[in-house]
Motif scaffolding. Structure first.
Motif, PDB file in Angstrom:
ATOM      1  N   LEU A 118       0.819  -1.207   0.000  1.00  0.00           N
ATOM      2  CA  LEU A 118       0.000   0.000   0.000  1.00  0.00           C
ATOM      3  C   LEU A 118       0.856   1.262   0.000  1.00  0.00           C
ATOM      4  CD1 LEU A 118      -2.742  -1.053   2.592  1.00  0.00           C
ATOM      5  CD2 LEU A 118      -3.020  -0.846   0.111  1.00  0.00           C
ATOM      6  N   LEU A 119       1.907   1.271   0.820  1.00  0.00           N
ATOM      7  CA  LEU A 119       2.753   2.452   0.929  1.00  0.00           C
ATOM      8  C   LEU A 119       3.489   2.757  -0.369  1.00  0.00           C
ATOM      9  CD1 LEU A 119       4.298   1.881   4.480  1.00  0.00           C
ATOM     10  CD2 LEU A 119       2.817   3.775   3.828  1.00  0.00           C
ATOM     11  N   VAL A 120       4.052   1.717  -0.988  1.00  0.00           N
ATOM     12  CA  VAL A 120       4.905   1.933  -2.162  1.00  0.00           C
ATOM     13  C   VAL A 120       4.099   1.995  -3.450  1.00  0.00           C
ATOM     14  CG1 VAL A 120       6.832   1.034  -3.518  1.00  0.00           C
ATOM     15  CG2 VAL A 120       6.877   0.864  -1.020  1.00  0.00           C
ATOM     16  N   ALA A 121       3.310   0.936  -3.720  1.00  0.00           N
ATOM     17  CA  ALA A 121       2.611   0.848  -5.006  1.00  0.00           C
ATOM     18  C   ALA A 121       1.493   1.879  -5.119  1.00  0.00           C
ATOM     19  CB  ALA A 121       2.054  -0.557  -5.210  1.00  0.00           C
ATOM     20  N   PHE A 122       0.720   2.061  -4.043  1.00  0.00           N
ATOM     21  CA  PHE A 122      -0.433   2.951  -4.135  1.00  0.00           C
ATOM     22  C   PHE A 122      -0.073   4.394  -3.779  1.00  0.00           C
ATOM     23  CE2 PHE A 122      -4.417   4.946  -2.883  1.00  0.00           C
ATOM     24  CZ  PHE A 122      -5.245   4.563  -3.919  1.00  0.00           C
ATOM     25  N   CYS A 123       0.453   4.624  -2.576  1.00  0.00           N
ATOM     26  CA  CYS A 123       0.698   6.007  -2.126  1.00  0.00           C
ATOM     27  C   CYS A 123       1.859   6.663  -2.876  1.00  0.00           C
ATOM     28  CB  CYS A 123       0.964   6.024  -0.625  1.00  0.00           C
ATOM     29  SG  CYS A 123      -0.377   5.342   0.392  1.00  0.00           S
ATOM     30  N   PHE A 124       3.033   6.014  -2.822  1.00  0.00           N
ATOM     31  CA  PHE A 124       4.206   6.573  -3.487  1.00  0.00           C
ATOM     32  C   PHE A 124       4.011   6.570  -5.005  1.00  0.00           C
ATOM     33  CE2 PHE A 124       8.654   5.923  -5.129  1.00  0.00           C
ATOM     34  CZ  PHE A 124       9.104   7.193  -4.851  1.00  0.00           C
ATOM     35  N   ALA A 155       5.653  -7.550  -8.059  1.00  0.00           N
ATOM     36  CA  ALA A 155       6.049  -6.150  -8.221  1.00  0.00           C
ATOM     37  C   ALA A 155       5.506  -5.579  -9.526  1.00  0.00           C
ATOM     38  CB  ALA A 155       7.575  -6.034  -8.186  1.00  0.00           C
ATOM     39  N   ALA A 156       5.519  -6.385 -10.577  1.00  0.00           N
ATOM     40  CA  ALA A 156       5.026  -5.912 -11.867  1.00  0.00           C
ATOM     41  C   ALA A 156       3.512  -5.838 -11.897  1.00  0.00           C
ATOM     42  CB  ALA A 156       5.537  -6.828 -12.987  1.00  0.00           C
ATOM     43  N   ALA A 157       2.844  -6.954 -11.577  1.00  0.00           N
ATOM     44  CA  ALA A 157       1.387  -7.046 -11.712  1.00  0.00           C
ATOM     45  C   ALA A 157       0.657  -6.127 -10.744  1.00  0.00           C
ATOM     46  CB  ALA A 157       0.934  -8.491 -11.507  1.00  0.00           C
ATOM     47  N   LEU A 158       1.110  -6.077  -9.503  1.00  0.00           N
ATOM     48  CA  LEU A 158       0.398  -5.281  -8.499  1.00  0.00           C
ATOM     49  C   LEU A 158       0.575  -3.784  -8.737  1.00  0.00           C
ATOM     50  CD1 LEU A 158       1.159  -7.465  -5.356  1.00  0.00           C
ATOM     51  CD2 LEU A 158      -0.990  -7.324  -6.640  1.00  0.00           C
ATOM     52  N   ASN A 159       1.714  -3.371  -9.264  1.00  0.00           N
ATOM     53  CA  ASN A 159       1.882  -1.956  -9.596  1.00  0.00           C
ATOM     54  C   ASN A 159       0.983  -1.541 -10.745  1.00  0.00           C
ATOM     55  OD1 ASN A 159       3.921  -0.078  -8.240  1.00  0.00           O
ATOM     56  ND2 ASN A 159       4.972  -2.052  -8.195  1.00  0.00           N
ATOM     57  N   LEU A 160       0.714  -2.464 -11.666  1.00  0.00           N
ATOM     58  CA  LEU A 160      -0.220  -2.161 -12.753  1.00  0.00           C
ATOM     59  C   LEU A 160      -1.623  -1.923 -12.198  1.00  0.00           C
ATOM     60  CD1 LEU A 160       1.024  -4.747 -15.396  1.00  0.00           C
ATOM     61  CD2 LEU A 160       1.126  -2.258 -15.605  1.00  0.00           C
ATOM     62  N   ILE A 161      -2.034  -2.734 -11.221  1.00  0.00           N
ATOM     63  CA  ILE A 161      -3.360  -2.550 -10.610  1.00  0.00           C
ATOM     64  C   ILE A 161      -3.397  -1.255  -9.800  1.00  0.00           C
ATOM     65  CG2 ILE A 161      -5.026  -3.508  -8.966  1.00  0.00           C
ATOM     66  CD1 ILE A 161      -4.050  -6.298  -9.762  1.00  0.00           C
ATOM     67  N   ALA A 162      -2.328  -0.965  -9.087  1.00  0.00           N
ATOM     68  CA  ALA A 162      -2.301   0.238  -8.244  1.00  0.00           C
ATOM     69  C   ALA A 162      -2.344   1.508  -9.079  1.00  0.00           C
ATOM     70  CB  ALA A 162      -1.044   0.228  -7.369  1.00  0.00           C
ATOM     71  N   TRP A 208      -8.770  -3.874  -3.166  1.00  0.00           N
ATOM     72  CA  TRP A 208      -8.633  -4.759  -4.324  1.00  0.00           C
ATOM     73  C   TRP A 208      -7.173  -5.187  -4.501  1.00  0.00           C
ATOM     74  CZ3 TRP A 208     -13.072  -4.953  -7.828  1.00  0.00           C
ATOM     75  CH2 TRP A 208     -12.883  -5.808  -8.917  1.00  0.00           C
ATOM     76  N   LEU A 209      -6.276  -4.236  -4.299  1.00  0.00           N
ATOM     77  CA  LEU A 209      -4.844  -4.457  -4.472  1.00  0.00           C
ATOM     78  C   LEU A 209      -4.325  -5.522  -3.496  1.00  0.00           C
ATOM     79  CD1 LEU A 209      -2.354  -3.361  -6.024  1.00  0.00           C
ATOM     80  CD2 LEU A 209      -2.127  -1.647  -4.215  1.00  0.00           C
ATOM     81  N   VAL A 210      -4.677  -5.363  -2.232  1.00  0.00           N
ATOM     82  CA  VAL A 210      -4.233  -6.334  -1.229  1.00  0.00           C
ATOM     83  C   VAL A 210      -4.862  -7.697  -1.478  1.00  0.00           C
ATOM     84  CG1 VAL A 210      -4.197  -6.880   1.233  1.00  0.00           C
ATOM     85  CG2 VAL A 210      -3.821  -4.525   0.478  1.00  0.00           C
ATOM     86  N   ARG A 211      -6.159  -7.695  -1.835  1.00  0.00           N
ATOM     87  CA  ARG A 211      -6.843  -8.963  -2.089  1.00  0.00           C
ATOM     88  C   ARG A 211      -6.243  -9.694  -3.285  1.00  0.00           C
ATOM     89  NH1 ARG A 211      -7.841 -13.138  -2.986  1.00  0.00           N
ATOM     90  NH2 ARG A 211      -9.793 -14.301  -3.121  1.00  0.00           N
ATOM     91  N   ALA A 212      -5.703  -8.964  -4.248  1.00  0.00           N
ATOM     92  CA  ALA A 212      -5.075  -9.600  -5.411  1.00  0.00           C
ATOM     93  C   ALA A 212      -3.813 -10.360  -5.019  1.00  0.00           C
ATOM     94  CB  ALA A 212      -4.737  -8.545  -6.466  1.00  0.00           C
ATOM     95  N   MET A 213      -3.243 -10.029  -3.854  1.00  0.00           N
ATOM     96  CA  MET A 213      -2.010 -10.683  -3.416  1.00  0.00           C
ATOM     97  C   MET A 213      -2.250 -11.753  -2.356  1.00  0.00           C
ATOM     98  SD  MET A 213       1.528  -8.888  -2.047  1.00  0.00           S
ATOM     99  CE  MET A 213       0.908  -8.396  -0.430  1.00  0.00           C
ATOM    100  N   VAL A 214      -3.274 -11.551  -1.493  1.00  0.00           N
ATOM    101  CA  VAL A 214      -3.497 -12.483  -0.380  1.00  0.00           C
ATOM    102  C   VAL A 214      -4.962 -12.913  -0.351  1.00  0.00           C
ATOM    103  CG1 VAL A 214      -1.642 -11.397   0.950  1.00  0.00           C
ATOM    104  CG2 VAL A 214      -3.990 -10.630   1.287  1.00  0.00           C
ATOM    105  N   SER A 215      -5.308 -13.764   0.605  1.00  0.00           N
ATOM    106  CA  SER A 215      -6.669 -14.288   0.717  1.00  0.00           C
ATOM    107  C   SER A 215      -7.607 -13.245   1.315  1.00  0.00           C
ATOM    108  CB  SER A 215      -6.666 -15.531   1.611  1.00  0.00           C
ATOM    109  OG  SER A 215      -6.347 -15.174   2.950  1.00  0.00           O
ATOM    110  N   TRP A 216      -8.921 -13.557   1.303  1.00  0.00           N
ATOM    111  CA  TRP A 216      -9.911 -12.670   1.907  1.00  0.00           C
ATOM    112  C   TRP A 216      -9.611 -12.429   3.383  1.00  0.00           C
ATOM    113  CZ3 TRP A 216     -13.183  -9.687  -0.611  1.00  0.00           C
ATOM    114  CH2 TRP A 216     -13.602 -10.049  -1.897  1.00  0.00           C
ATOM    115  N   ALA A 217      -9.356 -13.519   4.120  1.00  0.00           N
ATOM    116  CA  ALA A 217      -9.122 -13.389   5.562  1.00  0.00           C
ATOM    117  C   ALA A 217      -7.895 -12.531   5.834  1.00  0.00           C
ATOM    118  CB  ALA A 217      -8.954 -14.770   6.186  1.00  0.00           C
ATOM    119  N   GLU A 218      -6.839 -12.744   5.061  1.00  0.00           N
ATOM    120  CA  GLU A 218      -5.608 -11.974   5.251  1.00  0.00           C
ATOM    121  C   GLU A 218      -5.789 -10.522   4.830  1.00  0.00           C
ATOM    122  OE1 GLU A 218      -2.447 -15.663   4.550  1.00  0.00           O
ATOM    123  OE2 GLU A 218      -3.376 -14.616   2.849  1.00  0.00           O
TER     124      GLU A 218
END
Length: 571
Positions: A118-124, A155-162, A208-218
């Motif tokens: 969240l800090l790097v991909a989304f905010c920064f 690093a590649a895929a999640l930055n595209l979503i962010a 959405w970004l976090v869920r793309a990397m981990v499970s619902w519970a996490e």
């Protein structure tokens, strides 16, 4: 020689649409379906576009080839140069050992990978998008996440979503300025309308970004932090777009969310520290303690962050209109353009592209009346954002104690590593410009206008398509802004709403455009995995564009009173 675009060469709109889609089908089919290397896919797609333009749409071969050359030249100077310079700066930071300290300083805020994301991909990333745009946030934040220890694919895929919600105001508000220019609608109203659509998605995307990397519970384990990120960003984005101007929306929102989240994490921690599978759970807590125990002085941390601080200052300055204008005047003579009264006046720095400028005419229903397509190339290398990034990298290298020989050896290594990505990005921009000047993009966009009362929903996919084709929300607004306005007026829908929808829907196409995918893979050393990344992000892109479509439908038919009319900016 002039030529007027034909939007239905077969006399059957569905068949013309199918042929117009062939370059994209070839490009993405080879990339995602047959796992062909990206630069070969780009070459094949560009060749298909040129052949379709000449053989089916009867575009003169000289114009078709010239439009490819124009797009390739634009891509090299405006896009590829940014990626090279950003990765070069990252390589300098790694070579001098400063990136290790940066990594530890971020890990000291939180060792949790979800929160680092969240800090790097989304905010920064949003801050860099606001400063530079055009692929810079994906390249810089992607390289940063690799240094932190993220897997290259993530690093590649999640930055595209962010890199979605901020895109409409990238590069000091360039997409909004372009949209207001081509539609002749009040910029303050368009800006405010975008600022009433995208802040809703800005609350959704961090989750959405976090869920793309981990499970619902996490994901729900870090829900408080997700809400702080999303709400702080969205509220600042809404306020700035509705009450200030279009230039600093992303910069203000990115800084606000970064500060709010960092402060929040000083008082709140997740119950469990989440790490990747190979970072064994039994070692995660120990690793976290070691990272937190490794203290650096404020001076050491400041020195480590210096390259990125210099980069931020340079790209911000390079994006300011006053500085850009001064550099333009200093290095490139102005050409003359004629106003509506026929009198010449100085135009922006640049040259008419040979054999293309004012040779292609768009016609109804894409524009209200036939108009020549401009093809002016700003060859001012000094004002290019990539030059600002490159100078920041050079200055950083010298401040960090590198000798000139070592700096340029690192640069040579960067060029060699990016060689295939450079070819791919150049050809993809050429492809996008061929579809633009041949009218194939308009054929695809016109297909969506046949949806009647559902047009507000599918209008977001016109913008989405434009960005997917060109790799730029600015280019999508130039291509389809007029079409959105004309169709909205014909259907009795607010043209302000639909013009804003083009930009707001377009941002969701950013993650699947081949150019952005190539930037992401180049920055994260993933060249060759473009197809895998495309398949991962595609449905995320479609779903988020559909969410924008639903929001626009609500504004069009349920809450039309919230569509701005006659707002003014605070200057």
């Amino acid at each position: 020689m002039t030529w007027t675009q034909n939007y239905d060469p077969f006399g059957h709109w569905w068949l013309s649409t199918l042929v117009a889609a062939l370059p994209v089908i070839v490009l993405l089919g080879l990339l995602a379906g047959f796992k062909v290397k990206a630069h070969l896919c780009a070459i094949a797609g560009a060749a298909t576009a040129i052949l379709c333009a000449i053989l089916v749409f009867h575009m003169p071969s000289q114009l078709a080839v010239s439009s490819f050359g124009y797009g390739a030249a634009y891509g090299l100077l405006k896009i590829v140069w940014i990626v090279i310079a950003a990765v070069f700066l990252y390589d300098i930071s790694v070579d001098t050992g400063q990136f290790e300290i940066m990594k530890q300083s971020v890990a000291a805020i939180t060792p949790d990978r979800r929160l680092q994301l969240l800090l790097v991909a989304f905010c920064f990333g949003a801050f860099i998008e606001g400063c530079a745009g055009f692929g810079a946030p994906v390249a810089i934040a992607g390289a940063f996440m690799i240094g932190l220890g993220f897997k290259p694919f993530h690093a590649a895929a999640l930055n595209l979503i962010a890199n979605t919600a901020p895109v409409a105001w990238g590069a000091i508000g360039t997409p909004v300025h372009a949209l207001a220019s081509v539609t002749a609608l009040p910029e303050s109203d368009i800006n405010a309308m975008i600022g009433r659509i995208l802040p809703i998605t800005a609350v959704i995307v961090p989750f959405w970004l976090v869920r793309a990397m981990v499970s619902w519970a996490e994901t729900f384990e870090v829900l408080p932090a997700i809400l702080v990120v999303g709400v702080s960003f969205a509220s600042t984005q809404w306020f700035w777009a509705n009450h200030m101007d279009s230039n600093l929306v992303d910069i203000a929102a990115g800084v606000a969310s970064l500060i709010a989240t960092t402060l929040f994490l000083r008082f709140w921690k997740p119950k469990k520290i989440w790490r990747f599978e190979d970072e064994r759970s039994e070692d995660a807590a120990k690793l976290a303690r070691n990272e937190q125990a490794r203290h650096y002085t404020a001076g050491q941390i400041g020195k480590a962050w210096l390259p990125f601080a210099i980069l931020s200052i340079f790209v911000l300055c390079w994006g300011l209109p006053s500085i850009k204008l001064a550099m333009n005047k200093a290095t490139t003579p102005a050409f003359q353009v004629k106003t509506s009264d026929g009198k010449p006046r100085p135009g922006p720095a640049g040259w008419d592209w040979p054999g293309l400028h004012a040779k292609v005419f768009r016609t109804t229903p894409v524009v209200a009346k036939p108009a020549a397509e401009a093809a002016r190339f700003d060859f001012n290398w000094l004002t290019a954002t990539g030059t600002g990034c490159f100078l920041a990298a050079l200055l950083s290298g010298f401040i960090l104690g590198l000798k000139p020989g070592r700096v340029f050896k690192i640069f040579g290594g960067t060029l060699f590593r990016l060689r295939f990505a450079i070819i791919a990005m150049t050809c993809m921009l050429g492809l996008g410009y061929v579809t633009r000047y041949s009218g194939m993009d308009a054929v695809l966009g016109l297909a969506f206008t046949r949806t009647g009362w559902l047009f507000p929903f599918f209008g977001s996919f016109i913008g989405w398509l434009g960005v997917a084709l060109t790799g730029s929300d600015t280019s999508s607004n130039v291509l389809f802004g007029g079409l959105q306005k004309i169709t909205a007026q014909q259907l009795g829908i607010s043209p302000i709403l639909m013009a804003a929808t083009n930009s707001a829907g377009g941002v969701m196409g950013k993650m699947i455009d081949a150019q952005s995918i190539c930037i992401a893979t180049a920055a994260t050393n993933q060249v060759g995995n473009e197809g895998q990344i495309f398949r991962f992000v595609f449905w995320h892109s479609v779903a988020l564009a559909a969410i924008v479509g639903v929001i626009v439908m609500l504004y069009a038919y349920v809450f039309p009173q919230f569509i701005p009319n006659g707002l003014t900016f605070i200057h």
